[in-house]
Write an enzyme that holds these catalytic residues in place. Structure first.
Site, PDB file in Angstrom:
ATOM      1  CB  SER A   1      13.501 -67.723 -23.376  1.00 32.66           C
ATOM      2  OG  SER A   1      12.468 -66.822 -23.004  1.00 32.66           O
ATOM      3  CG  ASP A   2      16.680 -64.621 -18.200  1.00 29.56           C
ATOM      4  OD1 ASP A   2      15.666 -64.267 -17.572  1.00 29.56           O
ATOM      5  OD2 ASP A   2      17.824 -64.579 -17.710  1.00 29.56           O
ATOM      6  CB  ALA A   3      12.327 -61.934 -18.484  1.00 33.05           C
TER       7      ALA A   3
END
Length: 945
Positions: free
Chosen positions: A242-244
């Site tokens: 996932s992105d942050a």
């Protein structure tokens, strides 16, 4: 008695296949241990001797965030080289530095989050610097080369594990976590998916990262496309990271789910394997996963599937076979070879856009004036490492031509800021060592604090002369005479403390706001005004000092003074990658900032031999008519200045090519959120206007001729051959480009589409014989009527040249494909999103899990057209699956309405569909027109009778 040595567990046995070893390790892990693995920072399992592991090491154009490293040109600059072999070598060098840095700092990770394969669809996108090209084929070619270098060539063990960013259709920073990209099926398959697919299929990709945005109404982190497309392209286990903060966004900003347990479970089931959220603290994600299990939203088998994919990457990285890992002893860091490669890449990225009268290359005895805000800068971006070596254009030209032949004027406005009491801002002397932001490395550089070891600004009668730069939109930086930028730290005091503007929230930018007889000075990072207090200058929650701007020297005056005495003037203009166009911030215009326009005009007025060198992360629009020569390069890393100087001097001939269209004006651009490259006529593929500089454009100090074009079709491929000859008098590279265009398409097809290219080096008089084998799939398009790719029979133009608009050779080949067939609407009906044309509508999610529907855009009526629908011998009823409230109107061939189906009582929610029906009479083949009015979603149209 002698104690027996415990047997080696199967997961430690290098003779066994990875799959069996992973099975064994999975069986030994407890459920809680497996859950812990799903956070970005997976803890160690000491009882099994399994080390801690983290996903994510930024490595877009060198190792980032972890301190000093070799810094290569920005990704868009690597794309401008059009040179896969060069980019493979860059990836190879970066991965070796990752390994070497990890050997001394175990915070450096081997799961690298690079490259970015988002297509450069819109040049105002703030992250334009991170992509390679607007063209999916060129993007995948460069990305494949980089991932192969990052992976290494060992058949079993990977040097690093590349993750592609950012899945999918992500080209806007404005509202990036709440906006939805409406992507019709043709654009999805022919454009956005294609760059990912071809890179993944090449076999050197370990995973992907979903983007923050939504696509067709559904967040990318719960996208069914991960399962339906991505995981079908390879037999390898792909790790989806996932992105942050994106997992939390599903509830907190997107409000797509009611609870974090629901959101986390949906992400995992969609295919997310590693959750990047809450920094290094995995407890929140662990609690959400445990809650999802307790609520029956997940099973242990779901957890196992994600853990298996992470372990697959870790095994390939050699973590469990240290004695067999061929990459474990790598020490290649800042080597002479890496320095030379950084310079080679920077040289190959330079694009010569214009060169009237052969003003370039410069004669060795040229008296040169070097001016401009970037003339003595070597700018870094958010994904750069810390410079070990540094070369600015001015330094490169001093070295190449001699300091005695080069005059310099930066072109800043030199100012003092006078308070209402008559004193001026003063920068105290500071006897402290210099510090470079990020020199020590940080797992999250957004958390790096500003300096507080320097004295804050004060006031005195004379004050300090500051260098003021307006970067556009009224965003200013102020620099002290010692080179430090005014900045604000956590304590609120203003200090001359920063080596460059930077950081996640830039603390070095200000805005002068007219107020009474002077200006308030707004600090943009805190949103507060600057005030003067007894203990120093600081930002205040209320009020603020009123300043008079006292100008000691205007930048254009200094530029004119050195320009008029020179043989040639070099104006170096462009952007600071942390200001007005970066991650979290899109640009608002293609135009150069006004201050830089003034400097350019002053130089040109003083000296007609003015060369413009644009150093930027994205295209600009400029008036080229009175400039004899123009070059562009992305921010070129540590060797940028040397590279530019060598090109200007003719030590190497420029051969970079534009990886995206340079438009002539803002009015040529579509809306930033219009992702329909076909309907919006976007990129060189469909743009029908006249660009400032076209895709693939780039000049040389040599000239080249093309000839001997031949084409043959055999064994399921089109074979193209031609020659390129250097007809100039210097050795130079040429980038030969091959495009195709359907001669008589039944649907809108690209004006021309890149299908192959090659960069070749030729001595004067030398000829290269080039040959390309094009699979027939290169000529296909996505046929919405059949829901798959189709090769349309007929003629295809083959266009060979030096750019998308500089075509030197052409021929036509006839291909035997599959004829178009009418839509069999009795069998399949009409999925709403499979339209041929539309206006006023957008695609949204049919349900939270899968499928698409169409809805009118806010306040508009949606018009949908479905071509060539076959009603056979006749139908008597139409049905529509709809949710919401509104009216569906159906007509044939643009005629009067045959049916109007009204959903007058709103359904209970946007995913609660109902079926409406009406009688109609239709037979034969017709174009179906659907009109949607009101806030309703149309999922499907069916016919019977």
């Amino acid at each position: 008695m002698t104690a027996q040595t415990p047997p080696t567990p199967p997961f430690r046995d290098p003779q066994l296949p990875f799959a069996k070893r992973i099975d064994d390790l999975l069986a030994r892990l407890t459920l809680d241990e497996k859950i812990g693995f799903l956070h970005q920072y997976a803890p160690a399992v000491e009882r099994l001797g399994v080390a801690a592991f983290r996903t994510g090491q930024e490595a877009l154009h060198g190792v980032a965030w972890m301190g000093p490293a070799t810094v290569f040109p920005q990704a868009v600059g690597l794309g401008a080289t059009w040179n896969e072999e060069l980019v493979r070598r860059v990836g190879d060098a970066v991965s070796k530095e990752v390994r070497a840095m990890r050997a001394r700092d175990d915070r450096v990770g081997l799961n690298v989050w690079a490259p970015t394969v988002n297509l450069l669809r819109h040049p105002l996108w703030g992250r334009n610097e991170e992509g390679y090209s607007e063209d999916p084929r060129l993007t995948s070619a460069i990305a494949t080369a980089y991932t192969r270098g990052l992976r290494g060539d060992h058949p079993t063990y990977w040097r690093t594990a590349p993750v592609l960013k950012h899945w999918l259709a992500h080209n806007n920073e404005t509202g990036r976590d709440i906006t939805s990209s409406s992507v019709r099926p043709r654009v999805l398959h022919e454009y956005d998916l294609r760059a990912f697919r071809e890179t993944v299929e090449a076999g050197a990709v370990a995973g992907v990262m979903p983007a923050y945005n939504l696509v067709n109404g559904r967040p990318n982190h719960v996208s069914p496309y991960l399962r339906e497309h991505l995981r079908t392209w390879t037999d390898e286990d792909l790790l989806v990271c996932s992105d942050a903060g994106a997992p939390s966004n599903l509830v907190d900003s997107e409000h797509y789910f009611d609870t974090h347990e629901e959101a986390t479970a949906a992400s995992l089931l969609a295919g997310v394997d590693s959750f990047t959220d809450h920094g290094t603290d995995g407890s929140t994600i662990v609690a959400r996963l445990q809650g999802a299990l307790e609520q029956g939203l997940l099973t242990e088998a779901d957890i196992d599937a994600a853990v298996r994919r992470q372990l697959s990457v870790r095994f390939r990285l050699g973590e469990f076979d240290p004695a067999h890992d061929p990459h474990a002893g790598i020490q290649d860091f800042d080597t002479p070879a890496h320095r030379a490669l950084a310079q080679e890449a920077a040289e190959q990225a330079v694009v010569l856009l214009k060169n009237d009268g052969d003003l370039l290359p410069l004669a060795h005895d040229t008296r040169l004036a070097v001016v401009g805000l970037l003339a003595d800068e070597c700018k870094l971006d958010w994904y750069s490492g810390t410079l070990i070596h540094r070369s600015t254009p001015l330094e490169g030209l001093y070295e190449r031509f001699g300091a005695e032949r080069v005059e310099f004027a930066e072109g800043v406005d030199r100012v003092r800021l006078k308070t209402s009491q008559g004193a001026c801002l003063h920068v105290p002397l500071a006897d402290v060592p210099d510090e470079v932001r990020g020199a020590e490395g940080a797992l999250d550089p957004a958390l790096l604090a500003g300096r507080t070891d320097l004295p804050p600004l004060t006031t005195d009668p004379t004050g300090t002369e500051l260098a003021l730069v307006d970067w556009g939109e009224g965003v200013l930086t102020l620099r002290a005479p010692d080179g430090r930028y005014l900045s604000v730290a956590e304590d609120g005091y203003v200090r001359a403390s920063a080596d460059q503007p930077g950081g996640w929230v830039v603390q070095e930018t200000f805005r002068l706001e007219p107020h009474e007889n002077g200006h308030l000075l707004l600090h943009i990072g805190t949103g507060r005004h600057v005030s003067v207090a007894a203990d120093g200058v600081k930002v205040a929650e209320e009020g603020g000092e009123i300043f008079e701007l006292v100008i000691a020297e205007r930048g254009e005056d200094a530029v004119a003074r050195v320009a008029e005495a020179a043989d040639v003037v070099l104006v170096v203009a462009g952007n600071d990658p942390h200001i007005n166009g970066r991650e979290t911030e899109d640009r608002t215009t293609l135009r150069l900032p006004p201050q830089q326009q003034r400097l350019l005009r002053a130089a040109r007025a003083a000296n007609p031999n003015t060369v413009l060198a644009l150093v930027s992360a994205y295209p600009y629009t400029v008036d080229p008519s009175d400039l004899p020569a123009i070059l562009w390069t992305a921010h070129g890393g540590q060797a940028a200045g040397t590279a530019l100087a060598r090109v200007l001097a003719g030590d190497t001939s420029p051969a970079g090519r534009l990886p995206q269209t340079w438009y002539a004006a803002d009015t040529d651009l579509p809306d930033l959120l219009d992702y329909d490259v076909i309907g919006g006529r976007q990129t060189y593929l469909y743009f029908e206007g006249t660009p400032l500089f076209p895709f693939g454009h780039g000049l040389s100090y040599a000239s080249f001729s093309y000839g001997d074009l031949s084409v043959r079709v055999e064994l399921g491929a089109v074979h193209v051959e031609f020659t390129v000859t250097n007809t100039g008098d210097v050795t130079a590279d040429e980038v030969a480009q091959l495009y195709t265009r359907a001669a008589d398409p039944s649907v809108p097809r690209p004006r021309r589409e890149l299908v192959a290219h090659r960069r070749v080096t030729l001595a004067p008089g030398e000829t290269a014989d080039l040959s390309f084998e094009l699979p027939l799939s290169a000529f296909e398009f996505w046929d919405v009527a059949r829901g798959g790719h189709r090769l349309e029979p007929g003629g295809y133009h083959l266009l060979v040249g030096a750019s998308s608009e500089d075509i030197r050779l052409r021929t036509t080949v006839t291909l035997t494909g599959e004829p178009a067939a009418p839509r069999d609407v009795l069998q399949r009906g009409l999925p709403a999103a499979d339209f041929d044309e539309q206006s006023g509508g957008e695609i949204v999610d049919r349900t939270k899990a899968a499928g698409e529907a169409v809805t009118p855009m806010s306040g508009e009526t949606a018009e949908l057209t479905y071509r060539h629908c076959d009603f056979g011998t006749g139908v008597t009823e139409v049905t529509v699956q709809v949710a919401g409230e509104g009216v569906v109107e159906l007509s044939l061939d643009g005629g009067p309405a045959l049916a109007e189906l009204a959903l007058s009582t709103p359904t209970s929610g946007p995913y609660d569909y109902t079926t409406l029906g009406a009688g109609i009479v239709a037979e034969g083949v017709h174009d179906v027109h659907i009109r949607l009015r009101g806030p309703l979603r149309l999922a499907h149209v069916g016919f019977s009778g």
